[in-house]
Design a protein around this motif. Sequence first.
Motif, PDB file in Angstrom:
ATOM      1  N   ASP A   1       0.771  -1.047  -0.028  1.00  0.00           N
ATOM      2  CA  ASP A   1      -0.290  -0.013  -0.193  1.00  0.00           C
ATOM      3  C   ASP A   1       0.995   1.237  -0.123  1.00  0.00           C
ATOM      4  O   ASP A   1       0.450   2.247  -0.511  1.00  0.00           O
ATOM      5  CB  ASP A   1      -1.060   0.140   1.107  1.00  0.00           C
ATOM      6  CG  ASP A   1      -2.207  -0.683   1.009  1.00  0.00           C
ATOM      7  OD1 ASP A   1      -2.166  -1.488  -0.015  1.00  0.00           O
ATOM      8  OD2 ASP A   1      -3.278  -0.675   1.664  1.00  0.00           O
ATOM      9  N   GLY A   2       2.026   1.202   0.632  1.00  0.00           N
ATOM     10  CA  GLY A   2       2.948   2.413   0.791  1.00  0.00           C
ATOM     11  C   GLY A   2       3.526   2.537  -0.763  1.00  0.00           C
ATOM     12  O   GLY A   2       3.774   3.827  -1.107  1.00  0.00           O
ATOM     13  N   ALA A   3       3.729   1.421  -1.521  1.00  0.00           N
ATOM     14  CA  ALA A   3       4.274   1.579  -2.808  1.00  0.00           C
ATOM     15  C   ALA A   3       3.240   2.344  -3.710  1.00  0.00           C
ATOM     16  O   ALA A   3       3.966   2.876  -4.722  1.00  0.00           O
ATOM     17  CB  ALA A   3       4.469   0.223  -3.408  1.00  0.00           C
ATOM     18  N   TRP A   4       2.216   2.498  -3.367  1.00  0.00           N
ATOM     19  CA  TRP A   4       1.109   3.313  -4.311  1.00  0.00           C
ATOM     20  C   TRP A   4       1.706   4.674  -4.225  1.00  0.00           C
ATOM     21  O   TRP A   4       1.298   5.645  -5.294  1.00  0.00           O
ATOM     22  CB  TRP A   4      -0.362   3.259  -3.850  1.00  0.00           C
ATOM     23  CG  TRP A   4      -0.868   1.923  -4.119  1.00  0.00           C
ATOM     24  CD1 TRP A   4      -1.657   1.095  -3.183  1.00  0.00           C
ATOM     25  CD2 TRP A   4      -1.016   1.503  -5.419  1.00  0.00           C
ATOM     26  NE1 TRP A   4      -1.968   0.006  -3.741  1.00  0.00           N
ATOM     27  CE2 TRP A   4      -1.707  -0.055  -5.169  1.00  0.00           C
ATOM     28  CE3 TRP A   4      -0.640   1.685  -6.778  1.00  0.00           C
ATOM     29  CZ2 TRP A   4      -2.109  -0.995  -5.920  1.00  0.00           C
ATOM     30  CZ3 TRP A   4      -0.982   0.796  -7.818  1.00  0.00           C
ATOM     31  CH2 TRP A   4      -1.513  -0.668  -7.164  1.00  0.00           C
ATOM     32  N   TYR A   5       2.224   5.407  -3.252  1.00  0.00           N
ATOM     33  CA  TYR A   5       2.711   6.568  -3.294  1.00  0.00           C
ATOM     34  C   TYR A   5       3.835   6.741  -4.401  1.00  0.00           C
ATOM     35  O   TYR A   5       3.941   7.944  -5.159  1.00  0.00           O
ATOM     36  CB  TYR A   5       3.487   6.976  -1.934  1.00  0.00           C
ATOM     37  CG  TYR A   5       2.495   7.403  -0.838  1.00  0.00           C
ATOM     38  CD1 TYR A   5       2.081   8.842  -0.806  1.00  0.00           C
ATOM     39  CD2 TYR A   5       1.893   6.526  -0.006  1.00  0.00           C
ATOM     40  CE1 TYR A   5       0.932   9.090   0.176  1.00  0.00           C
ATOM     41  CE2 TYR A   5       1.025   6.771   0.899  1.00  0.00           C
ATOM     42  CZ  TYR A   5       0.477   8.291   0.944  1.00  0.00           C
ATOM     43  OH  TYR A   5      -0.512   8.644   1.966  1.00  0.00           O
ATOM     44  N   ALA A   6       4.933   5.987  -4.423  1.00  0.00           N
ATOM     45  CA  ALA A   6       5.761   5.787  -5.383  1.00  0.00           C
ATOM     46  C   ALA A   6       5.253   5.910  -6.944  1.00  0.00           C
ATOM     47  O   ALA A   6       5.444   6.776  -7.623  1.00  0.00           O
ATOM     48  CB  ALA A   6       6.713   4.754  -5.318  1.00  0.00           C
ATOM     49  N   VAL A   7       4.127   5.142  -7.052  1.00  0.00           N
ATOM     50  CA  VAL A   7       3.608   4.817  -8.277  1.00  0.00           C
ATOM     51  C   VAL A   7       2.669   6.344  -8.762  1.00  0.00           C
ATOM     52  O   VAL A   7       2.991   6.845  -9.868  1.00  0.00           O
ATOM     53  CB  VAL A   7       2.338   3.667  -8.283  1.00  0.00           C
ATOM     54  CG1 VAL A   7       1.529   3.844  -9.744  1.00  0.00           C
ATOM     55  CG2 VAL A   7       2.778   2.474  -8.172  1.00  0.00           C
ATOM     56  N   GLY A   8       1.951   6.802  -7.791  1.00  0.00           N
ATOM     57  CA  GLY A   8       1.590   8.131  -8.007  1.00  0.00           C
ATOM     58  C   GLY A   8       2.328   9.262  -8.319  1.00  0.00           C
ATOM     59  O   GLY A   8       2.097  10.147  -9.297  1.00  0.00           O
ATOM     60  N   PHE A   9       3.366   9.201  -7.358  1.00  0.00           N
ATOM     61  CA  PHE A   9       4.412  10.403  -7.465  1.00  0.00           C
ATOM     62  C   PHE A   9       5.181  10.484  -8.935  1.00  0.00           C
ATOM     63  O   PHE A   9       5.392  11.279  -9.683  1.00  0.00           O
ATOM     64  CB  PHE A   9       5.663  10.318  -6.594  1.00  0.00           C
ATOM     65  CG  PHE A   9       4.915  10.958  -5.262  1.00  0.00           C
ATOM     66  CD1 PHE A   9       4.014  12.019  -5.255  1.00  0.00           C
ATOM     67  CD2 PHE A   9       5.446  10.365  -3.974  1.00  0.00           C
ATOM     68  CE1 PHE A   9       3.493  12.339  -3.835  1.00  0.00           C
ATOM     69  CE2 PHE A   9       4.917  10.860  -2.755  1.00  0.00           C
ATOM     70  CZ  PHE A   9       4.140  12.045  -2.659  1.00  0.00           C
ATOM     71  N   ALA A  10       5.365   9.181  -9.427  1.00  0.00           N
ATOM     72  CA  ALA A  10       6.144   8.767 -10.737  1.00  0.00           C
ATOM     73  C   ALA A  10       5.352   9.044 -11.778  1.00  0.00           C
ATOM     74  O   ALA A  10       5.340   9.876 -12.884  1.00  0.00           O
ATOM     75  CB  ALA A  10       6.894   7.652 -10.652  1.00  0.00           C
TER      76      ALA A  10
END
Length: 566
Positions: A72-81
């Motif tokens: 779930d924390g990896a979604w931040y990386a997906v959204g930012f990129a």
Amino acid sequence: MSAVSVVTLAGVFVVVLGVSFLTRPRRSSTVDFYLAGQRVGVLTNSWAICGDYLSAASFLGVAAAVYVSGLDGAWYAVGFAAGFVPVLLLVAAPLRRFGEFSLADFLGRRLGSEGVRLSAVGVVQLIILCYLVPQSVGGGITWELLVGHGVLGLSPYATGVLVCTAVIAVVVSFGGMRGTTWNQAVQFLLLFGALIWLASAVTGDDFRYGAQVAELGDQPLANPEPTADGDWELVEEQNHIDGDQPAVFGQPGARYGELGQIALVVTLGLGTAGLPHVMNRCFTAPTGRAARTTTVWVLLFIGAFYAMAVMLGTSARGAIPEAAETRPWLQRLTVDGVLRVPEHALPVLGRIHGGETGLGLVAAAALIAAMSTVAGLLLASAATWGHDVYERHINPRATQRQAVRAGRMVTLLAAGAAAALAIALRPEAFTPAAPSLVATMVTWAFAVAGSALTPVLVLSIWWRGTTAAGGVAGMLTGGVLAVGMFSLGSVLDAPPAVGELLVTPTLVAAPAAALVTVLVSRRTAAPDDVEASWIRMHGTAADRASERLAALTIADRRRGRRPRAR
């Protein structure tokens, strides 16, 4: 404070101030101060945008979010990129071809309205404040971990907030866009280098991402929470997709259900195109093609950055419990091997693999990330207030020197406001509804940007029918909905699906803003010069040359001269 800490802090400040002095603008013009003379090269600009964008929320927050909640924390990386994809496809080149000082300046001129300009200024300042505060929080957290001492009776956290903010305020007011650009380019290279070193150290210690995720998934995910008597205890996370099951590190649902995951990515993805400190850099490129090429390089760099951040957050979740068994300094930061402050994940990982030197290197990178983004935000604030308000409304007859002085004054005021709010929002006194404090607070800035500015910006670029009344209505609708929803989400004890949508509101607010913009625009008149604006943004080189020639011919006729031969 160790000798390594002293050297680290001194090195960061010397580099920042030295680059600003060497690259300071030689002339006091607004184009030099706000846009670096529009002569920034592609690679330098891409590094500077990365330095601007890869903030404390990216360096500390993404790894912390992964550390706390896994996938779930990896979604931040997906959204930012992913946010730079719409920038590349829809915004960068047309925005630069139109050629103004800021997003507010672009919208005001494109829609032919000072009301649009002032509305955009208000939205931009709200976004900047929402983004400034978590960067200052990140600086305070890092100082507290690295130095552990305050000055003049202040706490270590408050000292870090004030020192980092003050240094960058001086850098921006002194160096302008040129100094800030080179500072951010150098800072990104140092930040990227530190992340590469840490990733190499972790990999060299037999870390394998897939194997680590599988191992962490063998037991329920648990994180520390404060108890009523002031102590701490580990509490198991519940799966938001299947509430009867405990959350697992390698499966979705630890923090967000299905709707919440989509809402988070949409909020972060759409928000990027409305971030003033990032989008203003489109105006510093020499041409529209250069702006688009710069964005391609940015996508490559930030993709690599976030991939490493996700990997290191996963590594920290597996390495820190084992290290805490034998390291007393780490036991003070953890509860049963789990960090109380998730943003400490990367600095602690640096100390595990590199001792005090590793801690110093990672902490320096975290300070650089916070300071670099603060610099861009302060400059964007100066551009909107100094150019769009002071020059056009407060003192229309201002000289270039007076306009630059007004911009510098704004940077100091904005820095002071952000530092005061960051000190008031101490991390331990604030329990967010998401895995990382700084990542959560930055999400608010993305929510306002993606809801209030991005829909109006994209429609202004790609739809001839956008009007001033429609633009103002769209910005107000998106901004009010975004602020109202995430404010309610922060205080209401709503069901999980509703709460997730409230704290990441762009999935609702952005379509509403676009719809209102279209409906109001259809009932009002478009600007008279809409075709000329369209050619500036989208026409071929020949079209734009013909448009310039026609404008020169008309000007010559008005002066009573014969048309110039071309």
